[in-house]
Enzyme design. Structure first.
Site, PDB file in Angstrom:
ATOM      1  N   MET A   8     -22.356  16.054  20.673  1.00 43.84           N
ATOM      2  CA  MET A   8     -23.184  16.733  20.698  1.00 43.84           C
ATOM      3  C   MET A   8     -24.448  16.535  20.541  1.00 43.84           C
ATOM      4  O   MET A   8     -25.420  16.974  21.134  1.00 43.84           O
ATOM      5  CB  MET A   8     -22.788  18.183  20.087  1.00 43.84           C
ATOM      6  CG  MET A   8     -21.325  18.622  20.341  1.00 43.84           C
ATOM      7  SD  MET A   8     -20.815  20.216  19.310  1.00 43.84           S
ATOM      8  CE  MET A   8     -22.091  21.352  19.877  1.00 43.84           C
ATOM      9  N   CYS A  67      -0.559  11.373 -10.283  1.00 36.28           N
ATOM     10  CA  CYS A  67      -2.024  11.210 -10.064  1.00 36.28           C
ATOM     11  C   CYS A  67      -2.453  11.494  -8.518  1.00 36.28           C
ATOM     12  O   CYS A  67      -3.673  12.235  -8.381  1.00 36.28           O
ATOM     13  CB  CYS A  67      -2.454   9.871 -10.597  1.00 36.28           C
ATOM     14  SG  CYS A  67      -2.091   9.455 -12.235  1.00 36.28           S
ATOM     15  N   GLY A  70       0.877  -1.340   0.093  1.00 33.50           N
ATOM     16  CA  GLY A  70      -0.021  -0.038   0.128  1.00 33.50           C
ATOM     17  C   GLY A  70       0.824   1.349  -0.014  1.00 33.50           C
ATOM     18  O   GLY A  70       0.922   2.011  -1.039  1.00 33.50           O
ATOM     19  N   GLU A  96      -5.092   7.396  -0.307  1.00 32.43           N
ATOM     20  CA  GLU A  96      -4.351   8.317  -0.970  1.00 32.43           C
ATOM     21  C   GLU A  96      -3.274   8.679  -0.156  1.00 32.43           C
ATOM     22  O   GLU A  96      -2.951  10.190  -0.100  1.00 32.43           O
ATOM     23  CB  GLU A  96      -5.272   9.682  -1.357  1.00 32.43           C
ATOM     24  CG  GLU A  96      -6.481   9.360  -2.004  1.00 32.43           C
ATOM     25  CD  GLU A  96      -6.442   8.657  -3.313  1.00 32.43           C
ATOM     26  OE1 GLU A  96      -5.137   8.394  -3.849  1.00 32.43           O
ATOM     27  OE2 GLU A  96      -7.585   8.537  -4.104  1.00 32.43           O
TER      28      GLU A  96
END
Length: 390
Positions: free
Chosen positions: A342, A243, A141, A368
């Site tokens: 919240m 890219c 990866g 990415e």
């Protein structure tokens, strides 16, 4: 009614054209994505292909691609604003558009020849064709240079073998930009089309994140790729990394949209919700959270605006883009978590978008380039010393 925060009046930094583009995408998201996204996410099914065609009509697919190839020919600021609005709808929507734009259309336009540009770009820009990007592998990866996917020159064609994993749009794609090593160990880009014998795209199931996104694998078992499908104008990891820079730029803007949606939802909720006889928003801890969230969102808005200016001027560096991606996704994830608290128990339900955004952002902070890898990229830029090996 969604009220996007703009504490430092960043709208004043945009042109009228930018605002028109942004508002048209915002209206589309409100009309077509918001009413159905919870159902698709809950049922873990990809959004309909019709949405890609609609995004094509909006100019959201390859916004920076020139008109002669089917794109609208917009600037990078417009691209960022489009990504912000799409991710307000859902990270799956922005991911599909981001992959199509930065990871498929960008390399074909930048590294392809004229024949390839004219064949693929108009169909991708319109959403008629869906694209995928094959770089990440099951065992590689953050270290793409160690990829195992290979192709051999067989005279009349290239023979491709290997696999890619965690690929957005894979199960739906008509064409994939695949990065593989040639017989000399050099990384090259190949355009692999659906229907080529030996090319399969099994879907990835059981995700807790990006549940409305089609994720899968690209598997190549002796796939014969025509020689004219080789991207001729780039060699080495420079290609896929360029890219990724374009995609990371879009993500930096996109994550902002998720954060703004969560903040707006939390603000409206605590103004309406009453406890102990008064609005929850009147309590100090709630105001502290709102003030901190708005501060971080405002900083992120200024960060991507300046990055957009640099990108338009051709000056944005990979390290600057990396910093913005890491910062803004981490910021969005923290805002989502605080917003969920919240809302109390209501925050985990599909009646509100916060938990969905929070789960999606757990993927966005990893893909990415992981959060930690981006820190090392910044560290390398600061010191000139690489903390990981090529």
């Amino acid at each position: 009614m969604y009220q996007p925060p703009d504490y430092y009046e960043t709208d004043a930094l945009l042109t009228d054209e930018h605002k028109l583009i942004r508002n048209s995408v915002r209206e589309w998201v409100t009309r077509y994505v918001k009413p159905v996204i919870e159902e698709y996410a809950q049922q873990h099914k990809p959004l309909p292909l019709e949405m890609m065609r609609q995004m094509g009509e909006l100019g959201a697919l390859g916004p920076f691609i020139p008109e002669e190839y089917g794109g609208p020919g917009l600037d990078h600021m417009a691209y960022g604003l489009i990504m912000t609005e799409l991710e307000r709808g859902d990270s799956a929507v922005r991911s599909s558009a981001s992959v199509q734009s930065s990871l498929v259309m960008y390399p074909i336009y930048t590294f392809g020849n004229e024949t390839q540009r004219k064949k693929y770009l108009p169909k991708l820009a319109s959403g008629e064709w869906i694209g995928a990007f094959g770089l990440t592998e099951p065992d590689h990866g953050s270290d793409p240079g160690s990829m195992k996917t290979r192709f051999e020159d067989k005279g009349d064609y290239y023979l491709l073998n290997g696999s890619k994993m965690w690929i957005t749009n894979a199960p739906l794609c008509d064409v994939a930009v695949v990065w593989a090593k040639d017989e000399n160990g050099k990384v090259r880009g190949l355009l692999v089309e659906r229907g080529m014998e030996g090319f399969t795209t099994p879907e990835t199931y059981h995700k807790w994140s990006l549940r409305a996104s089609a994720t899968g694998e690209l598997v190549f078992d002796n796939v014969k790729v025509p020689k004219e499908n080789l991207l001729p104008n780039v060699k080495g990891l420079k290609g896929p990394l360029m890219c990724l820079n374009s995609a990371r730029y879009g993500i930096a803007w996109g994550a902002l949209g998720a954060a703004m949606e969560c903040y707006d939802t939390a603000l409206r909720y605590v103004l309406e919700r009453k406890q102990f006889g008064r609005p929850v928003a009147s309590f100090q801890l709630q105001q502290k959270k709102l003030a901190e969230m708005l501060t971080e969102i405002t900083k992120a808005q200024l960060l991507v605006w300046r990055l957009g200016v640099l990108k338009n001027e051709g000056k944005a560096t990979p390290a600057q883009i990396s910093m913005a991606k890491r910062n803004n996704v981490e910021m969005a994830l923290k805002v989502a978590r605080e917003s969920r608290q919240m809302l109390g128990a209501m925050g985990i339900t599909g009646d509100f978008p916060i938990m969905r955004h929070m789960m999606n952002l757990e993927s966005v902070i990893t893909y990415e380039g992981t959060h930690d890898i981006h820190l090392l990229i910044t560290g390398m830029d600061i010191t000139g010393i690489q903390a990981f090996h090529e």
